[in-house]
Design a protein around this motif. Sequence first.
Motif, PDB file in Angstrom:
ATOM      1  N   ILE A 215     -51.345  -6.221  -1.012  1.00 54.66           N
ATOM      2  CA  ILE A 215     -51.418  -5.807  -2.413  1.00 54.66           C
ATOM      3  C   ILE A 215     -52.781  -5.184  -2.716  1.00 54.66           C
ATOM      4  O   ILE A 215     -52.875  -4.180  -3.434  1.00 54.66           O
ATOM      5  CB  ILE A 215     -51.141  -6.995  -3.356  1.00 54.66           C
ATOM      6  CG1 ILE A 215     -49.732  -7.545  -3.133  1.00 54.66           C
ATOM      7  CG2 ILE A 215     -51.347  -6.599  -4.809  1.00 54.66           C
ATOM      8  CD1 ILE A 215     -48.612  -6.593  -3.489  1.00 54.66           C
ATOM      9  N   TYR A 216     -53.833  -5.780  -2.163  1.00 55.57           N
ATOM     10  CA  TYR A 216     -55.171  -5.187  -2.340  1.00 55.57           C
ATOM     11  C   TYR A 216     -55.206  -3.778  -1.752  1.00 55.57           C
ATOM     12  O   TYR A 216     -55.735  -2.840  -2.370  1.00 55.57           O
ATOM     13  CB  TYR A 216     -56.234  -6.055  -1.654  1.00 55.57           C
ATOM     14  CG  TYR A 216     -56.432  -7.416  -2.268  1.00 55.57           C
ATOM     15  CD1 TYR A 216     -57.292  -7.597  -3.354  1.00 55.57           C
ATOM     16  CD2 TYR A 216     -55.757  -8.524  -1.784  1.00 55.57           C
ATOM     17  CE1 TYR A 216     -57.475  -8.838  -3.926  1.00 55.57           C
ATOM     18  CE2 TYR A 216     -55.922  -9.776  -2.351  1.00 55.57           C
ATOM     19  CZ  TYR A 216     -56.778  -9.933  -3.424  1.00 55.57           C
ATOM     20  OH  TYR A 216     -56.948 -11.163  -3.996  1.00 55.57           O
ATOM     21  N   GLU A 217     -54.665  -3.618  -0.573  1.00 56.37           N
ATOM     22  CA  GLU A 217     -54.714  -2.335   0.117  1.00 56.37           C
ATOM     23  C   GLU A 217     -53.858  -1.288  -0.581  1.00 56.37           C
ATOM     24  O   GLU A 217     -54.282  -0.138  -0.750  1.00 56.37           O
ATOM     25  CB  GLU A 217     -54.284  -2.539   1.570  1.00 56.37           C
ATOM     26  CG  GLU A 217     -55.239  -3.451   2.339  1.00 56.37           C
ATOM     27  CD  GLU A 217     -54.723  -3.838   3.713  1.00 56.37           C
ATOM     28  OE1 GLU A 217     -53.540  -3.562   4.010  1.00 56.37           O
ATOM     29  OE2 GLU A 217     -55.495  -4.445   4.494  1.00 56.37           O
ATOM     30  N   GLU A 218     -52.655  -1.678  -1.010  1.00 63.73           N
ATOM     31  CA  GLU A 218     -51.787  -0.746  -1.722  1.00 63.73           C
ATOM     32  C   GLU A 218     -52.388  -0.357  -3.069  1.00 63.73           C
ATOM     33  O   GLU A 218     -52.333   0.808  -3.480  1.00 63.73           O
ATOM     34  CB  GLU A 218     -50.404  -1.369  -1.925  1.00 63.73           C
ATOM     35  CG  GLU A 218     -49.597  -1.548  -0.649  1.00 63.73           C
ATOM     36  CD  GLU A 218     -48.317  -2.336  -0.887  1.00 63.73           C
ATOM     37  OE1 GLU A 218     -47.767  -2.234  -2.012  1.00 63.73           O
ATOM     38  OE2 GLU A 218     -47.878  -3.051   0.037  1.00 63.73           O
ATOM     39  N   GLY A 219     -52.965  -1.342  -3.765  1.00 60.96           N
ATOM     40  CA  GLY A 219     -53.572  -1.077  -5.065  1.00 60.96           C
ATOM     41  C   GLY A 219     -54.756  -0.144  -4.971  1.00 60.96           C
ATOM     42  O   GLY A 219     -54.968   0.704  -5.850  1.00 60.96           O
ATOM     43  N   ALA A 220     -55.537  -0.284  -3.909  1.00 56.14           N
ATOM     44  CA  ALA A 220     -56.696   0.599  -3.723  1.00 56.14           C
ATOM     45  C   ALA A 220     -56.257   2.052  -3.592  1.00 56.14           C
ATOM     46  O   ALA A 220     -56.805   2.943  -4.254  1.00 56.14           O
ATOM     47  CB  ALA A 220     -57.481   0.164  -2.491  1.00 56.14           C
ATOM     48  N   LYS A 221     -55.266   2.299  -2.769  1.00 51.29           N
ATOM     49  CA  LYS A 221     -54.808   3.678  -2.553  1.00 51.29           C
ATOM     50  C   LYS A 221     -54.114   4.233  -3.795  1.00 51.29           C
ATOM     51  O   LYS A 221     -54.331   5.382  -4.193  1.00 51.29           O
ATOM     52  CB  LYS A 221     -53.890   3.743  -1.335  1.00 51.29           C
ATOM     53  CG  LYS A 221     -54.623   3.466  -0.023  1.00 51.29           C
ATOM     54  CD  LYS A 221     -53.789   3.815   1.187  1.00 51.29           C
ATOM     55  CE  LYS A 221     -54.577   3.558   2.477  1.00 51.29           C
ATOM     56  NZ  LYS A 221     -55.789   4.394   2.554  1.00 51.29           N
ATOM     57  N   ALA A 222     -53.287   3.405  -4.440  1.00 54.91           N
ATOM     58  CA  ALA A 222     -52.600   3.838  -5.648  1.00 54.91           C
ATOM     59  C   ALA A 222     -53.588   4.105  -6.781  1.00 54.91           C
ATOM     60  O   ALA A 222     -53.319   4.917  -7.675  1.00 54.91           O
ATOM     61  CB  ALA A 222     -51.580   2.785  -6.081  1.00 54.91           C
ATOM     62  N   GLY A 223     -54.745   3.422  -6.733  1.00 56.76           N
ATOM     63  CA  GLY A 223     -55.760   3.584  -7.770  1.00 56.76           C
ATOM     64  C   GLY A 223     -56.744   4.715  -7.516  1.00 56.76           C
ATOM     65  O   GLY A 223     -57.696   4.878  -8.281  1.00 56.76           O
ATOM     66  N   GLY A 224     -56.529   5.474  -6.459  1.00 49.98           N
ATOM     67  CA  GLY A 224     -57.364   6.648  -6.225  1.00 49.98           C
ATOM     68  C   GLY A 224     -58.434   6.505  -5.169  1.00 49.98           C
ATOM     69  O   GLY A 224     -59.266   7.396  -4.988  1.00 49.98           O
ATOM     70  N   MET A 225     -58.425   5.393  -4.436  1.00 52.31           N
ATOM     71  CA  MET A 225     -59.386   5.189  -3.357  1.00 52.31           C
ATOM     72  C   MET A 225     -58.715   5.601  -2.042  1.00 52.31           C
ATOM     73  O   MET A 225     -57.937   4.838  -1.466  1.00 52.31           O
ATOM     74  CB  MET A 225     -59.841   3.742  -3.315  1.00 52.31           C
ATOM     75  CG  MET A 225     -60.489   3.246  -4.597  1.00 52.31           C
ATOM     76  SD  MET A 225     -62.129   3.955  -4.899  1.00 52.31           S
ATOM     77  CE  MET A 225     -63.095   3.008  -3.724  1.00 52.31           C
ATOM     78  N   ASN A 226     -59.003   6.794  -1.593  1.00 50.88           N
ATOM     79  CA  ASN A 226     -58.266   7.375  -0.475  1.00 50.88           C
ATOM     80  C   ASN A 226     -58.970   7.271   0.868  1.00 50.88           C
ATOM     81  O   ASN A 226     -58.486   7.806   1.867  1.00 50.88           O
ATOM     82  CB  ASN A 226     -57.957   8.849  -0.775  1.00 50.88           C
ATOM     83  CG  ASN A 226     -57.060   9.003  -1.993  1.00 50.88           C
ATOM     84  OD1 ASN A 226     -56.072   8.290  -2.130  1.00 50.88           O
ATOM     85  ND2 ASN A 226     -57.433   9.906  -2.896  1.00 50.88           N
ATOM     86  N   GLY A 227     -60.115   6.586   0.909  1.00 51.32           N
ATOM     87  CA  GLY A 227     -60.844   6.431   2.160  1.00 51.32           C
ATOM     88  C   GLY A 227     -60.414   5.194   2.927  1.00 51.32           C
ATOM     89  O   GLY A 227     -59.354   4.610   2.679  1.00 51.32           O
TER      90      GLY A 227
END
Length: 266
Positions: A215-227
């Motif tokens: 969930i942390y990892e999916e949320g990061a990418k969905a929130g605009g953190m693409n690195g």
Amino acid sequence: MTSQYDDIGAKYNVFKHLPTSIVEAENVKDAVLPYLSKLEKPRVLDLACGTGYYSHKLLEWGASYVLGVDLSKSMVEVARQTISEEQKQAGVLRFEAGNALTLGRIGEEEPFDVATGVWLLNYSSSLDDMTRMFRSISANLKDGGVFVGVTPHPTDDVAAFAKMTSEVQERQGVRWGVTVDYYEELESGEGWRTEVVGHGEPKVSFKNFHLKKSIYEEGAKAGGMNGRVMWPEIKLPQEAIDKAGPGFWDLYFTHGPHMGVIVVEK
């Protein structure tokens, strides 16, 4: 929106005197220092700053300016009292109240090089909350910036970790100064509701969530953190061994530490 911390205020500092706080601080430092040290004047946004403990640490570790933001106005008032006259004159430290779920872009501030959130993401109750928090983080970071956070132990089998934690705590009691009660699984299946209790003086407790690592990892990418998303190994610092002895930590690391460090590049 009120915060459960408005009634806690300065009492939260009891957590910074527990044996586990040494492990936490050294691992946060190891994760954030490489990013601070490569910049001439790094600017840091410290979300969930509480009473300012890590805001001051970040200045010690090389930040040129830190803005601390916390949902609790009570915490922010305590944090402001920690700003020295020298820091006020230099304008290197500021504290403001704000909600990471709805913060958005902080208009009066330039984008930051680094954002931190030591026990921020554990207030997300779902993937949607996690995504909203990371949108706020991403909105305030420069391209190429980084977020460093502290979370509950990273695992996708939270139920098994909850069971193990309960069993260990029944055997060890308050050995490490803090206990966590996993009292209800979320209907979504994304994690558990928890209550954290610090057994110092005064005794302090608060409620939050332990969500799955994914969930942390999916949320990061969905929130605009693409690195890159990284979970550095939690290490036992020598200071913690010297203070409490090596045997004190045996079960803590055998069954997995209570915390994780997440590093997400933008």
